[in-house]
Scaffold this motif. Structure first.
Motif, mmCIF file in Angstrom:
data_model
loop_
_atom_site.group_PDB
_atom_site.id
_atom_site.type_symbol
_atom_site.label_atom_id
_atom_site.label_comp_id
_atom_site.label_asym_id
_atom_site.label_seq_id
_atom_site.Cartn_x
_atom_site.Cartn_y
_atom_site.Cartn_z
ATOM 1 N N LEU A 145 0.836 -1.211 -0.077
ATOM 2 C CA LEU A 145 0.093 0.093 -0.032
ATOM 3 C C LEU A 145 0.924 1.294 -0.068
ATOM 4 O O LEU A 145 0.284 2.403 -0.002
ATOM 5 C CB LEU A 145 -0.917 0.094 1.272
ATOM 6 C CG LEU A 145 -1.980 -1.093 1.235
ATOM 7 C CD1 LEU A 145 -3.005 -0.981 2.582
ATOM 8 C CD2 LEU A 145 -2.875 -1.075 -0.016
ATOM 9 N N GLY A 146 2.107 1.227 -0.064
ATOM 10 C CA GLY A 146 3.188 2.341 -0.227
ATOM 11 C C GLY A 146 3.044 3.101 1.303
ATOM 12 O O GLY A 146 3.443 4.431 1.071
ATOM 13 N N VAL A 147 2.755 2.572 2.527
ATOM 14 C CA VAL A 147 2.921 3.185 3.404
ATOM 15 C C VAL A 147 4.432 3.439 4.205
ATOM 16 O O VAL A 147 5.068 2.173 3.987
ATOM 17 C CB VAL A 147 2.143 2.304 4.601
ATOM 18 C CG1 VAL A 147 2.258 3.013 6.193
ATOM 19 C CG2 VAL A 147 0.603 2.422 4.273
ATOM 20 N N PRO A 157 6.182 -10.072 12.842
ATOM 21 C CA PRO A 157 6.621 -11.326 12.083
ATOM 22 C C PRO A 157 8.142 -10.743 11.487
ATOM 23 O O PRO A 157 8.312 -9.383 11.143
ATOM 24 C CB PRO A 157 5.606 -11.524 10.847
ATOM 25 C CG PRO A 157 4.896 -10.277 10.771
ATOM 26 C CD PRO A 157 4.872 -9.603 12.204
ATOM 27 N N ASP A 158 8.919 -11.574 11.053
ATOM 28 C CA ASP A 158 10.176 -11.366 10.464
ATOM 29 C C ASP A 158 9.831 -10.569 9.236
ATOM 30 O O ASP A 158 9.307 -11.171 8.399
ATOM 31 C CB ASP A 158 11.324 -12.305 10.287
ATOM 32 C CG ASP A 158 11.547 -13.024 11.528
ATOM 33 O OD1 ASP A 158 11.715 -12.116 12.773
ATOM 34 O OD2 ASP A 158 11.962 -14.186 11.681
ATOM 35 N N SER A 159 10.599 -9.508 9.036
ATOM 36 C CA SER A 159 10.435 -8.821 7.559
ATOM 37 C C SER A 159 11.388 -8.108 7.538
ATOM 38 O O SER A 159 12.503 -8.077 8.191
ATOM 39 C CB SER A 159 9.153 -8.008 7.482
ATOM 40 O OG SER A 159 9.128 -6.861 8.458
ATOM 41 N N SER A 160 11.369 -7.193 6.272
ATOM 42 C CA SER A 160 12.486 -6.408 5.840
ATOM 43 C C SER A 160 12.410 -4.801 6.281
ATOM 44 O O SER A 160 13.094 -4.297 6.338
ATOM 45 C CB SER A 160 12.489 -5.961 4.456
ATOM 46 O OG SER A 160 11.149 -5.720 3.790
ATOM 47 N N LEU A 161 11.325 -4.712 7.463
ATOM 48 C CA LEU A 161 10.941 -3.732 7.696
ATOM 49 C C LEU A 161 11.820 -3.456 9.240
ATOM 50 O O LEU A 161 12.271 -4.331 9.888
ATOM 51 C CB LEU A 161 9.494 -3.639 8.227
ATOM 52 C CG LEU A 161 8.456 -3.643 7.155
ATOM 53 C CD1 LEU A 161 7.093 -3.774 7.699
ATOM 54 C CD2 LEU A 161 8.579 -2.253 6.486
ATOM 55 N N VAL A 162 11.959 -2.042 9.322
ATOM 56 C CA VAL A 162 13.085 -1.568 10.618
ATOM 57 C C VAL A 162 11.701 -1.478 11.795
ATOM 58 O O VAL A 162 10.811 -0.860 11.536
ATOM 59 C CB VAL A 162 13.727 -0.497 10.611
ATOM 60 C CG1 VAL A 162 14.234 -0.072 11.791
ATOM 61 C CG2 VAL A 162 14.513 -0.674 9.454
ATOM 62 N N GLN A 286 17.709 2.492 3.657
ATOM 63 C CA GLN A 286 18.361 2.910 2.232
ATOM 64 C C GLN A 286 16.987 3.002 1.309
ATOM 65 O O GLN A 286 17.382 3.772 0.361
ATOM 66 C CB GLN A 286 19.102 1.560 1.708
ATOM 67 C CG GLN A 286 20.361 1.397 2.650
ATOM 68 C CD GLN A 286 21.343 2.646 2.596
ATOM 69 O OE1 GLN A 286 21.537 3.307 1.479
ATOM 70 N NE2 GLN A 286 21.927 2.793 3.567
ATOM 71 N N ALA A 287 15.893 2.597 1.803
ATOM 72 C CA ALA A 287 14.628 2.920 1.044
ATOM 73 C C ALA A 287 13.987 4.186 1.227
ATOM 74 O O ALA A 287 12.928 4.533 0.836
ATOM 75 C CB ALA A 287 13.799 1.785 1.107
ATOM 76 N N ARG A 288 14.393 4.838 2.335
ATOM 77 C CA ARG A 288 13.601 5.985 2.999
ATOM 78 C C ARG A 288 14.198 7.258 2.249
ATOM 79 O O ARG A 288 15.387 7.349 2.012
ATOM 80 C CB ARG A 288 13.791 6.128 4.403
ATOM 81 C CG ARG A 288 13.406 5.285 5.390
ATOM 82 C CD ARG A 288 13.896 5.570 6.687
ATOM 83 N NE ARG A 288 13.992 4.347 7.482
ATOM 84 C CZ ARG A 288 14.596 4.392 8.668
ATOM 85 N NH1 ARG A 288 15.386 5.280 9.216
ATOM 86 N NH2 ARG A 288 15.075 3.318 9.242
ATOM 87 N N SER A 289 13.039 8.349 1.983
ATOM 88 C CA SER A 289 13.482 9.451 1.362
ATOM 89 C C SER A 289 13.899 10.246 2.796
ATOM 90 O O SER A 289 13.770 9.810 4.064
ATOM 91 C CB SER A 289 12.167 10.395 1.010
ATOM 92 O OG SER A 289 11.254 10.566 2.026
ATOM 93 N N ARG A 290 14.474 11.545 2.489
ATOM 94 C CA ARG A 290 14.911 12.399 3.794
ATOM 95 C C ARG A 290 13.674 12.638 4.670
ATOM 96 O O ARG A 290 13.805 12.875 5.836
ATOM 97 C CB ARG A 290 15.722 13.768 3.164
ATOM 98 C CG ARG A 290 16.219 14.298 4.521
ATOM 99 C CD ARG A 290 17.133 15.528 4.165
ATOM 100 N NE ARG A 290 17.371 16.413 5.451
ATOM 101 C CZ ARG A 290 17.242 17.570 5.522
ATOM 102 N NH1 ARG A 290 17.326 18.192 4.251
ATOM 103 N NH2 ARG A 290 17.727 18.233 6.282
ATOM 104 N N ALA A 291 12.463 13.002 4.075
ATOM 105 C CA ALA A 291 11.106 13.357 4.839
ATOM 106 C C ALA A 291 10.883 12.251 5.508
ATOM 107 O O ALA A 291 10.701 12.415 6.717
ATOM 108 C CB ALA A 291 10.101 13.898 3.854
#
Length: 318
Positions: A145-147, A157-162, A286-291
């Motif tokens: 969903l692009g959140v 659950p284990d994921s690529s999210l921090v 690495q996937a985040r914008s500065r905002a």
């Protein structure tokens, strides 16, 4: 001729001057553009030629002409201009104010009570950032969903999210004074069988098993037959305030209703055994914008403080 490649990187400034000379057509024009003495430009070109062991420019009193070696060097260093341009862009972006949309997701009442109060301070600090708030009690896939950032309750659950733990959610039972005036006695959990109970339920989760710890430490679990179920936590609280039954909710989420005596605790001697971590989750750095990164840092700090303050204000140990 043997070329000392270990010091070749020291010629990068001279390569840049060489390219400017070929663009501007003379040593004097290059010196003016770079605010250097003409002799310095000539010296730099000579240093580059000596290092490479190549004649790059044919000099005459009126013009400069590239040798074949000079033409080849010009061609193979085309990427230098792009490299410098990208470096300038990176510097400009780093010093610019963070801006653009940041999509933030949370469950309804959690977002309403914890997240929304932080938005004025967030906007004051980052006026160019546009928070896009989604409050929804359904389980969603952040990546699909692009959140960018989400507030989550429970083990992840284990994921690529921090994930950053910002607090703990607990539960207790409450009802409105009007409901209790006309309801049967409610002294032990088994008495709930005679009461109207309100539960949270959606397509993947039904919170209809309520756990209690007795004053002597025994654990009791009841399966609740609800009188009303809803998939919106705010609605659940409103229904309880209307006198429609008993709810199980985090005490800190209903501080305003408790202060106004719209809801009061029941079964206070029977503590609830469940506790769930509250996490702030985000895409990898690495996937985040500065905002997104600025909002992530802001929320990690301020949500942790806000949740701790609310727990202190609640004054319960459930």
């Amino acid at each position: 001729m043997n070329i000392d490649t270990s010091t070749l990187h020291l010629q990068l400034p001279n390569l840049y001057i060489f390219r400017r000379v070929t663009q501007l057509g003379s040593f004097q024009a290059t010196a003016d553009a770079l605010q250097l003495p003409r002799s310095s430009v000539s010296k730099r070109i000579a240093q580059l030629e000596n290092q490479l062991g190549l004649r790059l420019l044919q000099r005459s009193t009126r013009q400069l002409n590239l040798t074949e070696s000079g033409k080849e060097l010009l061609a193979i260093t085309d990427s230098l201009t792009e490299l410098l341009s990208n470096t300038v862009k990176l510097t400009e972006q780093a010093h610019a104010k963070p801006s653009g949309p940041v999509r933030i997701s949370s469950s309804t009442i959690l977002g309403q009570r914890y997240l929304l109060p932080l938005l004025p301070r967030l906007k004051q600090r980052f006026p160019e950032i546009v928070p896009e708030i989604n409050l929804d009690d359904r389980v969603i896939n952040l990546i699909e969903l692009g959140v960018d950032i989400a507030l989550r309750v429970g083990e992840l659950p284990d994921s690529s999210l921090v994930a950053r733990r910002v607090g703990t959610k607990s539960w207790a039972c409450f009802a409105s004074p009007d409901y209790l005036k006309h309801a049967p006695k409610l002294e032990v959990p088994d008495d709930l069988a005679s009461h109207q109970c309100l539960i949270f339920r959606h397509q993947k989760l039904a919170m209809d098993h309520w756990h209690f710890r007795s004053p002597n430490g025994e654990i009791q679990t009841l399966q609740i037959s609800p009188s009303i179920a809803t998939d919106d936590a705010r609605t659940l609280v409103e229904l309880a305030c209307m006198g429609l039954g008993v709810i199980r909710v985090d005490p800190t989420l209903i501080l305003p209703e408790r202060a106004a005596e719209k809801l009061v605790p029941v079964l206070v001697q029977w503590q609830h055994t469940d506790a769930a971590p509250i996490h702030l989750v985000c895409l990898g750095k690495q996937a985040r914008s500065r905002a997104v990164n600025e909002v992530w840092q802001f929320l990690c700090e301020h949500l942790t403080l806000a949740l701790a303050e609310l727990k202190d204000a609640d004054g319960t140990s459930r």
